[in-house]
Design a protein around this motif. Structure first.
Motif, PDB file in Angstrom:
ATOM      1  N   SER A 134       0.827  -1.210   0.000  1.00  0.00           N
ATOM      2  CA  SER A 134       0.000   0.000   0.000  1.00  0.00           C
ATOM      3  C   SER A 134       0.857   1.254   0.000  1.00  0.00           C
ATOM      4  O   SER A 134       0.484   2.243  -0.636  1.00  0.00           O
ATOM      5  N   THR A 150       2.308   2.183  -3.555  1.00  0.00           N
ATOM      6  CA  THR A 150       1.507   3.014  -4.453  1.00  0.00           C
ATOM      7  C   THR A 150       1.741   4.496  -4.188  1.00  0.00           C
ATOM      8  O   THR A 150       1.819   5.302  -5.113  1.00  0.00           O
ATOM      9  N   MET A 162       4.912   5.558  -5.769  1.00  0.00           N
ATOM     10  CA  MET A 162       4.787   5.777  -7.211  1.00  0.00           C
ATOM     11  C   MET A 162       4.191   7.137  -7.507  1.00  0.00           C
ATOM     12  O   MET A 162       4.613   7.829  -8.430  1.00  0.00           O
ATOM     13  N   GLN A 180      -6.034   7.699  -3.800  1.00  0.00           N
ATOM     14  CA  GLN A 180      -5.719   6.315  -3.437  1.00  0.00           C
ATOM     15  C   GLN A 180      -6.617   5.835  -2.322  1.00  0.00           C
ATOM     16  O   GLN A 180      -6.114   5.410  -1.280  1.00  0.00           O
ATOM     17  N   GLY A 237      -5.890   2.323  -1.308  1.00  0.00           N
ATOM     18  CA  GLY A 237      -4.593   2.198  -0.661  1.00  0.00           C
ATOM     19  C   GLY A 237      -4.655   2.616   0.792  1.00  0.00           C
ATOM     20  O   GLY A 237      -4.062   1.986   1.669  1.00  0.00           O
ATOM     21  N   ASN A 273      -4.433  -2.989  -6.701  1.00  0.00           N
ATOM     22  CA  ASN A 273      -4.328  -1.550  -6.495  1.00  0.00           C
ATOM     23  C   ASN A 273      -2.997  -1.028  -7.035  1.00  0.00           C
ATOM     24  O   ASN A 273      -2.928  -0.005  -7.722  1.00  0.00           O
ATOM     25  N   LEU A 274      -1.936  -1.794  -6.757  1.00  0.00           N
ATOM     26  CA  LEU A 274      -0.617  -1.392  -7.232  1.00  0.00           C
ATOM     27  C   LEU A 274      -0.572  -1.364  -8.756  1.00  0.00           C
ATOM     28  O   LEU A 274      -0.056  -0.435  -9.374  1.00  0.00           O
ATOM     29  N   THR A 280      -2.577   1.611 -10.088  1.00  0.00           N
ATOM     30  CA  THR A 280      -1.836   2.859  -9.887  1.00  0.00           C
ATOM     31  C   THR A 280      -0.676   2.964 -10.850  1.00  0.00           C
ATOM     32  O   THR A 280      -0.395   4.035 -11.396  1.00  0.00           O
ATOM     33  N   ALA A 281       0.014   1.836 -11.078  1.00  0.00           N
ATOM     34  CA  ALA A 281       1.161   1.862 -11.991  1.00  0.00           C
ATOM     35  C   ALA A 281       0.711   2.268 -13.385  1.00  0.00           C
ATOM     36  O   ALA A 281       1.348   3.096 -14.049  1.00  0.00           O
TER      37      ALA A 281
END
Lengths: 102, 342, 172
Positions: free
Chosen positions: B170, B173, B176, B206, B209, B329-330, B333-334
């Protein structure tokens, strides 16, 4: 007190490596043998990072990253083996496993 | 004579340590009062006005209790375990900034960060020190040489290492989005507002996250609803069964300081740290305290409202639900950062 | 200041490692190794490699050693028993031979390193940022990176299979 040179770091690394080797020869306990292997891997990591600092590159640190990952995988499998062996013979001395019979 | 900046930095370190100790005392009081109001009773009200001196009475009581150790317990490890827990709890707060860089109204030549240390890899340091906190619990469980303690210690540490992964994912993210691992930088990225009223907090970018971070944080600190390993009804008291007096107080202290650290890190990462409207920059720490206070209230509220998870439900939740959600989630977000350049 | 830190951390690392192999109680060995890792992490910080220092704590001290600790606790390993009957492998003679070999290794390494001329570390090198490492890791070393993920998967599956209890045999 003199500043540490590259030689001092390499020397330290050599001493740790020799200690790890001595541990493998001298100890009769599987867990301690695995721990000595970890000591040797750490000594190698220190060498990589020290030479990296001397050369001003970052390749050594990336190799260290991979060494750590491989050490983690090896520790996991090694400990699984120790658990399986212990479950079979209730001892952790490597001398109990010298015959090739299970 | 060290420079004034060094002295000021040392002063900040001492101040942070002192305030963490006080925060544990405040939390003891807050927990008992909030629990009382949730349960429709008064809570402590005799000691001092409105019961405010209750934590002091608790500490004095704990100091005077007898320090017991079971005969078969390993003395070195038995006493080292609570110390290790407390050290890890305090050390994790050492890279958390609680205010804007300040030069104390011109007393110093340059600004110093209001954190004991603001290193470039701050977020990883928090993760590393939290991993070390597992050892206090494992050693406590083992060295007490009692079956309740051993079971409690093993379960507790297995729970902590399981939820560490989602915890780490979490905040990957957030890294990033912010492009930096230093907590000071991450907070600075959250200054300002969109459309004039919506603060640029990562909470709005997020939300998933943030939820994952809070849930994993609660599980990491062994608080309800994930406190099966120290539940009184199940395991006597889990890994701190055999401890009394100051060793027990150290575990208590470690748990509360861990709560404060998780809340403070969540504030810095997702709630914009010390940025807030209407107050000048140098009073930003008031906003920080308010946000951390709210999160701590939320922690305590959860404990006295939600029923406890059973241990296998807890582990299943951590591995089969939280971890895949954190990974997805990662990935999302990426993609967002790569394609839309957030 | 740097020099003093180096000598302090180096002494801690070497002493802790020596105690690891000298201790009889495996629980103490594991904890002393953690101390040694922490000292090495400090040395990495001195070598301007903060990322490696932090992942040393996270991976080695925080994950691998927890694994060792769990195994030591769950198997309830007793303190090391005296040697078994097979004297040819474990008697005093072979063990002394092993110790002599390690001393020979140490002497050889010492000779090899002291024949390098004294090289100073260049001053003023900035610390390696995570960004540098990340960029190189995912561009030049991306193949190795993907391979390690396969390696970890294989290790996980393998260790679960090796360590599990025998499944109950089907009754024919």
């Amino acid at each position: 007190m003199p500043d540490p040179t590259l030689n001092s770091y390499l020397m330290l690394s050599a001493v740790l490596f020799a200690i790890g080797t001595a541990g493998i020869f001298l100890r009769r306990n599987l867990i301690t043998i695995l721990l000595s292997i970890e000591i040797m891997l750490n000594a190698v990591n220190l060498t990589f990072v020290a030479v990296d600092r001397y050369l001003g590159a970052t390749d050594g640190q990336i190799i260290v990253f991979f060494v750590m990952t491989v050490a983690a995988a090896e520790a996991a499998v090694g400990l699984a083996l120790v658990i399986a062996l212990f479950r079979h013979k209730a001892t952790l001395s490597p001398d109990a496993f010298t015959t090739l019979k299970w | 004579m060290p420079s004034p900046e060094t002295l000021a930095q040392l002063g900040v370190i001492g101040f942070t340590f002192f305030m963490l100790l006080n925060s544990a005392a405040v939390l003891v009081y807050m927990e008992r009062k909030v629990a009382a109001f949730v349960q429709q009773r008064y809570g402590p009200y005799l000691v001092g006005p409105r019961g405010l001196l209750q934590p002091l009475a608790d500490i004095i009581k704990l100091m005077f209790k007898e320090e017991l150790r079971p005969k078969a317990a390993d003395p070195l490890l038995f006493y080292a375990a609570p110390i290790l827990s407390a050290i890890a709890a305090f050390a994790a707060f050492s890279v958390v900034p609680f205010g804007a860089d300040t030069d104390f109204f011109g007393l110093l030549d340059r600004k110093i960060p209001l954190a004991p240390a603001d290193v470039n890899v701050g977020l990883l340091v928090i993760f590393a020190v939290t991993s070390m906190g597992v050892y206090g619990i494992v050693l406590a469980g083992w060295s007490s040489n009692s079956k309740y303690s051993l079971l409690g210690g093993l379960r507790s540490s297995a729970q902590m290492i399981s939820y560490e992964i989602s915890y780490g994912l979490s905040f990957a993210t957030v890294i990033m989005l912010a492009g930096s691992l230093s907590l000071g930088d991450i907070v600075d990225q959250q200054a300002g507002t969109w459309f004039g009223f919506l603060p640029k907090w990562y909470l709005f970018l997020q939300p998933v996250g943030f939820l994952i971070f809070l849930i994993a944080g609660v599980a990491e600190t062994n608080r309800a609803p994930f406190d099966f390993p120290e539940a009184e009804q199940e395991l006597v008291a889990g890994y701190h069964t055999e401890y009394s007096s100051m060793s027990f107080a150290l575990f208590f202290l470690a748990e509360y300081v861990n709560m404060v650290t998780v809340s403070a890190v969540a504030t810095d990462l997702f709630l914009g740290g010390w940025h807030g409207p209407w107050l000048p920059e140098y009073l930003g720490w008031i906003w920080f305290l308010a946000k951390v206070g709210f999160l701590l209230f939320f922690y305590i509220w959860m404990r006295w409202t939600l029923p406890r998870y059973r241990y296998d439900q807890l582990m299943e939740f951590g591995w089969k639900w939280l971890l895949p959600i954190a990974v997805i989630n990662l990935l999302v977000t990426a993609f967002a950062v790569a394609w839309w350049g957030f | 200041m740097d020099a003093m830190l180096f000598w302090v951390l180096a002494t801690i690392a070497v002493t802790a490692s020596l105690l690891v192999i000298a201790q009889r109680n495996p629980m103490y060995s594991v904890l002393l190794l953690i101390v040694s890792f922490a000292a090495l992490s400090g040395l990495y910080v001195l070598l301007q490699a903060p990322f490696v220092a932090v992942i040393q704590i996270i991976i080695y001290a925080g994950a691998i050693m927890v694994l060792f600790l769990f195994v030591v606790m769950l198997l309830n390993i007793p303190t090391e028993e005296p040697t078994l009957e097979r004297r040819w492998a474990t008697g005093a003679g072979p063990r002394r031979f092993g110790a002599v070999l390690s001393a020979v290794l140490a002497a050889e390494l010492y000779w090899a390193i002291s024949s390098i001329q004294k090289t100073d570390l260049p001053a003023g090198v900035p610390e390696t940022t995570v960004k540098d490492i990340g960029v190189r890791l995912f561009s030049e070393y991306s193949f190795a990176f993907e391979l390690t993920s396969v390696l970890i998967l294989v290790a996980m599956v393998g260790s679960i299979i090796i360590a599990r209890k025998e499944p109950p045999r089907d009754h024919a």
